[in-house]
Design a protein around this motif. Structure first.
Motif: not given
Ligand code: ADP
Length: 481
Positions: A384, A388, A412, A431, A443, A447
Motif C-alpha cells: 500500500n 499510494y 510513507d 477504497r 480489491t 487492510l
Molecule cells: P486496496 O489497496 O486493495 O484498495 P486496502 O484495503 O489495502 O485495499 O486499502 C483500502 C484503501 O485505503 C485503498 O484503496 C487506499 O485508498 C487506502 N490506503 C491504504 N493504504 C494507504 C496508504 N499507505 N496511503 C494512502 N492510502 C492508503
C-alpha cells in the motif's frame, strides 16, 4: 395511591369518642376514614381497606397496638403507622417507634397537632409509594424486554436478572444473591463486569462472547454492553449488562463466508489457467503478436490477475474469519519475517524510484502468530505504501521493542488518507477513489485482512495520516514470553 384518590386512613382505638373526633378532623382534610376498636379488628380492616396510614392506640383490649403493628408490618412493609399514646406511656411510644411506627401523638392532642403529624407522615408515604411504583415500572419494563438484562452489586452478586437472560443462559433457578459466574457461563462477561466494577472499563463498553451453557445445543453468541451505576457520591455500587443474542447474525455471516470462499476457490483455478494461456500468447508461443494484439493480451492479463488477487484475498479473509489459518508459531522470528516482506516489495518500490529504508532494532520479542499471516500483514502495508505514494517517494519500515511488545511502523510520504475515511478503509471492499488513486488497481480487502490478523494475534493497529503528507501504520504485537 393514584394522585386523585383520597388518602385512606384507618383509626384503631378502643375509645369511640376518640375515633369520632379523629374521623371528623381527617374527613375535613378530604380523607377517607375507616375505624376499628382493637388490634385484631385493626388487622382485618387493614386487609379489607388497604389504608395508606394507620393511627393506632397502644393500650387496647383483645390485641394491643404494639402487637398489631408487629403483625401488620410483616405483611405490609410500606404501611405507615402513627401511634396514639397517653402521657404515662411515652416510653411505649418510643418503643413502638423502634418497632417501626413512623410517628406518635400524645393524648390529649389538638386537631391542629393531628393534622400536622398526619400530613408529615403522608408526605413520606407518598415518596415511598412513588418509589415503589417506579420500582415496579422498572421491573415490568426490564421483564418485558427481549434483551437479556443483568444487574449485579459491587461484589458481582446478582441483584436482578430478567427472564430473557435466564432463557439465554439456560438458567431456571432463583439467581438473586448468586455470584455472576454461577449463572452466566462466560469468563469474558465476568471479566468485563469485574473491570466495570473496579472502574477500569469505559462506561458502556461493548464485548462479544460465546456462552456455552450446561445443556446441549448450539452455543449462544452474545454482544454484551456493560456499564456501572453509582451512588450520589459517584462511587460505583454495581454494574448493569444488556445482552443481545447475535447467534443468527453470526450464523448468517458464517454462511456468507462459506459461500464467498467456495466461489473464490472455484474461480481461482480456471482463471490461473486462463492467465497462463495469456502468458503463453504474450511470449509468442502461439506465434508472434503485433503491437496492438500484444497490448490487448497485456490488458486481458492485467484484468485476470486482478480477479485472481481478489479471489485470493477473499479466500484469505474468509479463512481468517473462520479461524482456520493454521496453528500459530509460539516463537515467531519477527525480524526475519520483516526482512522477507521487504524483499518481496523492493522490486515494486524500485520500479517507482522510491527509497525503501529499513530500521529493525535488535532484541525484538518473539511473537506468537501464524508466520504466513504476519508476512501478509507487512507485505500488504508495504505494498500500500508503494502503491499510494507517488514515484520518487520515501518509504520506511522500522521495528523496535517496547515493554515486551514489538512495535512496527510502515511510513510513507504518499497521498495520505482523509480523516473521515480513516475508519472506513478497514471495512471490506472500501477504497478511496480520488484523482490520485483512481488508476490504482486493488480489491479493498488488504487492510481488513491486516486488521483481523493483527487483532487475532492479540495486537493493535493504529493509523496516523494526513492528506498530501503521508501515512504511518503502526502495528503493536505482544511478545510471546
Ligand atoms: P486496496 O489497496 O486493495 O484498495 P486496502 O484495503 O489495502 O485495499 O486499502 C483500502 C484503501 O485505503 C485503498 O484503496 C487506499 O485508498 C487506502 N490506503 C491504504 N493504504 C494507504 C496508504 N499507505 N496511503 C494512502 N492510502 C492508503
Amino acid at each position: 395511591m393514584s394522585p386523585d384518590s383520597p388518602n385512606r386512613i384507618l383509626v384503631v382505638d378502643d375509645e369511640e369518642r376518640i375515633r369520632t373526633a379523629v374521623r371528623r378532623v381527617l374527613e375535613s382534610m378530604g380523607m377517607e376514614v375507616f375505624d376499628a376498636a382493637n388490634g385484631r379488628e385493626g388487622l382485618e380492616a387493614i386487609a379489607a381497606h388497604r389504608p395508606d396510614l394507620v393511627l393506632v392506640d397502644l393500650m387496647m383490649p383483645v390485641m394491643d397496638g404494639m402487637e398489631m403493628i408487629g403483625q401488620a408490618r410483616r405483611q405490609h412493609a410500606t404501611l405507615a403507622f402513627v401511634v396514639i399514646t397517653g402521657y404515662a406511656t411515652l416510653e411505649k411510644a418510643v418503643e413502638a417507634m423502634k418497632q417501626g411506627a413512623d410517628d406518635f401523638l400524645a393524648k390529649p392532642f389538638k386537631p391542629q397537632e393531628l393534622r400536622l403529624v398526619i400530613e408529615r407522615v403522608l408526605k413520606r408515604v407518598a415518596t415511598l409509594q412513588d418509589m415503589a411504583i417506579e420500582r415496579s415500572r422498572t421491573r415490568v419494563l426490564i421483564e418485558a424486554m427481549s434483551n437479556g438484562v443483568l444487574v449485579v452489586d459491587d461484589q458481582a452478586r446478582i441483584v436482578l436478572m430478567n427472564s430473557a437472560l435466564a432463557k439465554l443462559a439456560k438458567y431456571s433457578g432463583e439467581a438473586y444473591g448468586l455470584d455472576l459466574s454461577e449463572v452466566i457461563d462466560c469468563v469474558d462477561v465476568a471479566e468485563a463486569m469485574g473491570q466495570v466494577l473496579s472502574g477500569k472499563a469505559a462506561d458502556g463498553q461493548v464485548i462479544q462472547c460465546t456462552m456455552k451453557g450446561d445443556t446441549p445445543g448450539e452455543p449462544v453468541h452474545l454482544q454484551v454492553r456493560c456499564g456501572p451505576f453509582r451512588d450520589i457520591r459517584g462511587n460505583t455500587v454495581g454494574a448493569l449488562a444488556v445482552f443481545d443474542d447475535i447467534t443468527p447474525i453470526q450464523r448468517l455471516d458464517e454462511l456468507k463466508s462459506e459461500y464467498v470462499s467456495t466461489v473464490a476457490h472455484e474461480i481461482a483455478s480456471p482463471l490461473s489457467s486462463v492467465l497462463s494461456q495469456l502468458q503463453n500468447l504474450a511470449q509468442g508461443l502461439a506465434g508472434g503478436l503485433n503491437e496492438r494484439q500484444a497490448h490487448i493480451v497485456e490488458r486481458a492479463r492485467g484484468r485476470i490477475q486482478g480477479i485472481i488477487n481478489l479471489s485470493k484475498d477473499l479466500l484469505d479473509l474468509s479463512k481468517i474469519e473462520a479461524g482456520v489459518m493454521g496453528d500459530p508459531d509460539e516463537q515467531l522470528d519477527l525480524a526475519a519475517i520483516l526482512e522477507e516482506s521487504v524483499d518481496i516489495i523492493r522490486p515494486a518500490a524500485e520500479q517507482k524510484d522510491q527509497t525503501l529504508t529499513v530500521n529493525i532494532s535488535g532484541g525484538l520479542p518473539h511473537i506468537k502468530a501464524v508466520a504466513r499471516e504476519i508476512q501478509e500483514v507487512f507485505v500488504n502495508l508495504l505494498s500500500n505504501a508503494v502503491r499510494y505514494s507517488p514515484s520518487g517517494g520515501a518509504i520506511e519500515l522500522s521495528a523496535i521493542a517496547d515493554d515486551n511488545e514489538a512495535v512496527v511502523r510502515v511510513k510513507d510520504n504518499g497521498f495520505g488518507i482523509p480523516a473521515d475515511e480513516q475508519d472506513k478503509i478497514f471495512e471490506r471492499f472500501y477504497r478511496i477513489k480520488d484523482a490520485n488513486t483512481r488508476e490504482i488497481v486493488g480489491t479493498g480487502l488488504g487492510l481488513p485482512i491486516v486488521k483481523r490478523v493483527v487483532e487475532a494475534s492479540g495486537g493493535r493497529l493504529e493509523l496516523n495520516s494526513r492528506p498530501g503528507k503521508g501515512s504511518t501504520f503502526t502495528v503493536r504485537l505482544p511478545g510471546s514470553n
